[in-house]
Design an enzyme around this catalytic site. Structure first.
Site, PDB file in Angstrom:
ATOM      1  N   ASP A 138       0.006   8.491   2.814  1.00  0.00           N
ATOM      2  CA  ASP A 138      -0.685   7.302   3.323  1.00  0.00           C
ATOM      3  C   ASP A 138       0.050   6.750   4.541  1.00  0.00           C
ATOM      4  O   ASP A 138       1.222   7.027   4.762  1.00  0.00           O
ATOM      5  CB  ASP A 138      -0.785   6.219   2.243  1.00  0.00           C
ATOM      6  CG  ASP A 138       0.584   5.764   1.737  1.00  0.00           C
ATOM      7  OD1 ASP A 138       1.446   6.643   1.533  1.00  0.00           O
ATOM      8  OD2 ASP A 138       0.800   4.550   1.544  1.00  0.00           O
ATOM      9  N   GLU A 139      -0.678   5.974   5.337  1.00  0.00           N
ATOM     10  CA  GLU A 139      -0.116   5.195   6.435  1.00  0.00           C
ATOM     11  C   GLU A 139       0.858   6.018   7.296  1.00  0.00           C
ATOM     12  O   GLU A 139       2.024   5.647   7.469  1.00  0.00           O
ATOM     13  CB  GLU A 139       0.557   3.934   5.883  1.00  0.00           C
ATOM     14  CG  GLU A 139      -0.457   3.028   5.178  1.00  0.00           C
ATOM     15  CD  GLU A 139       0.126   1.731   4.624  1.00  0.00           C
ATOM     16  OE1 GLU A 139       1.327   1.718   4.272  1.00  0.00           O
ATOM     17  OE2 GLU A 139      -0.622   0.747   4.529  1.00  0.00           O
TER      18      GLU A 139
END
Length: 488
Positions: A151-152
């Site tokens: 993620d991210e």
């Protein structure tokens, strides 16, 4: 209209160890508590608490010792004895701050000033990730499910090697992301063919189903859609699930939140806020249950927003929220029956931590309750505006301004009153701090207790102490003790 209860998928509690890792006995108590509250799986994000060996030993925590190999094995046995599956979470692309912060690893960053994102072009980076996965999997005998994070992935495509790669016609940052993830996933499948692989979905949200299909990722990984907001957009989330399904992804997961997602520095969670998030997820599940297979929901409990941010809500103060969220899933609503079940299971009088009280004294029902109560009391005091903003007090601003301090001149009559009030607040805070510290070191390493106090309490205490010290320096004459009156 009430929602049906959560479908038959797993109810997973996220244990985030990248801040305030529980001591051994408390960890066992928490696992037992999670099980009793209705969870059937544990998503463990070890970060630097994992006992990495060999060339990876430098990844281990230094503020407190990493968990031992024996502890990790025994933790799994405790969970398994409660019928709980343990799912390790190993970051493999983004949020690798705990790895890339180390000087020997600096060259593996996508860009030098982004500590979290791995350069996807360097073979050493992929080897590093594979070795991390290998060590984690081998210390989880019989492991069936693995979460690879992803993620991210901030600043992806901004590095020089990525810019060169993207200069070729038709190449995109989306493809760059997927290429790395596919490499990681294929390694896992080659080493452990029957492993179920989960990843966060956010980097794929803007991708078309054609892009996803063409990547080769379909069938290898199961996306976990996360949204922690109380006003989660049901229609948009359903649409996202349908897109992944149309790309060929048959199995998906949801991720909600019971703590650690309100603000980066919150100390006490709002149960109602997190319950509302789960009510929205129930609507999503009801909308797609006849079409899609949602394998389960992970109730995240972040201990930090990332490895380098401050500590947020500790687990003890979040147990009422977790219990309420689980009961919401089980009942399909946060009914009076669900609320009564929470208060009964934890022995509290309210589902909100800030007013939980107690109905009877049984620490086994609510492991860490004394710490939770003392944090609530201290946090309430820290939020008092007169204390937080003491330097904006009329008398401080009017008679003990920076101008007065720099010239060592002040009205003694008023400064005595200022000093007296600051000392009263300081003594009150110190009393509460001592209780919190005493309770916290029973459950957490001393370093975690000190960090929590330094981050959440010291910024409030420091101005009070500074004013007391500066008044002592500035007083131009000894003044008899009396009470200053503002009326002239």
């Amino acid at each position: 209209m009430n929602n049906p209860p959560w479908p038959n998928g797993k109810k997973v509690v996220h244990l985030d160890l990248k801040g305030a890792p529980p001591k051994v006995e408390y960890l066992y108590q928490l696992i037992e508590c999670f099980s009793r509250l209705g969870a059937d799986s544990l998503l463990v994000e070890y970060e630097d608490m994992f006992p990495y060996e060999g060339a990876l030993k430098l990844l281990q925590a230094t503020a407190q010792p990493a968990y031992s190999r024996d502890l990790i094995l025994s933790m799994q046995k405790v969970a398994q004895s409660k019928g709980m599956e343990v799912i390790p979470l190993v970051q493999t692309f983004g949020h690798m701050e705990f790895v890339l912060k180390h000087r020997p690893m600096w060259s593996l960053r996508e860009v030098s000033n982004c500590v979290g994102t791995l350069n996807p072009h360097k073979e050493e980076g992929l080897k590093l990730v594979m070795e991390m996965l290998k060590q984690v999997v081998e210390l989880h005998p019989g492991l069936k499910t693995l979460h690879i994070g992803a993620d991210e992935v901030y600043m992806l495509g901004e590095g020089e090697m990525s810019k060169l790669w993207l200069a070729s016609p038709g190449r995109t940052v989306e493809q760059l992301f997927l290429t790395h993830v596919v490499s990681v996933v294929k390694y896992i499948k080659q080493a452990w063919p029957h492993m179920t692989i989960i990843m966060w979905d956010d980097m794929m949200r803007g991708m078309s189903h054609d892009t996803l299909k063409a990547s080769g990722i379909v069938g290898l990984v199961q996306p976990m859609l996360w949204d922690y907001t109380p006003n989660l957009d049901v229609e948009k989330t359903v649409s996202l699930l349908e897109k992944y399904y149309s790309a060929g992804m048959q199995d998906m997961w949801a991720a909600s939140s019971f703590k650690g997602s309100t603000s980066v520095h919150t100390n006490v969670p709002s149960t109602q806020r997190h319950v509302e998030n789960h009510l929205q997820w129930l609507k999503v599940a009801a909308s797609v249950s006849s079409v899609l297979n949602i394998r389960g929901i992970a109730m995240t409990g972040w201990q930090r927003y990332d490895h380098l941010s401050v500590l947020c809500e500790l687990m003890p103060v979040a147990l009422p929220s977790l219990a309420a969220c689980l009961q919401t899933l089980i009942h399909g609503q946060f009914s009076l029956e669900a609320q009564n079940q929470v208060t009964k299971m934890l022995g509290v009088s309210s589902v909100e931590a800030e007013s939980m009280g107690s109905t009877f004294d049984d620490a086994t029902l609510f492991p860490g309750r004394k710490l939770a109560e003392s944090i609530v009391e201290l946090d309430s005091l820290l939020c008092v505006e007169d204390i937080r903003s003491f330097e904006k007090n009329m008398y401080v601003r009017g008679w003990f301004s920076p101008y007065h301090r720099s010239r060592r001149m002040a009205n003694p009559l008023i400064t005595v009153q200022i000093q007296s009030q600051a000392s009263t607040y300081l003594a009150l805070l110190q009393q509460k701090i001592d209780v919190v510290r005493e309770e916290m070191i029973h459950l957490y390493p001393d370093s975690a207790a000190q960090e929590w106090i330094d981050e959440h309490v010291s910024p409030v205490i420091a101005p009070l102490q500074r004013i007391i010290d500066e008044i002592t320096e500035c007083t131009i004459e000894i003044v008899p003790e009396n009470n200053f009156s503002s009326q002239h």
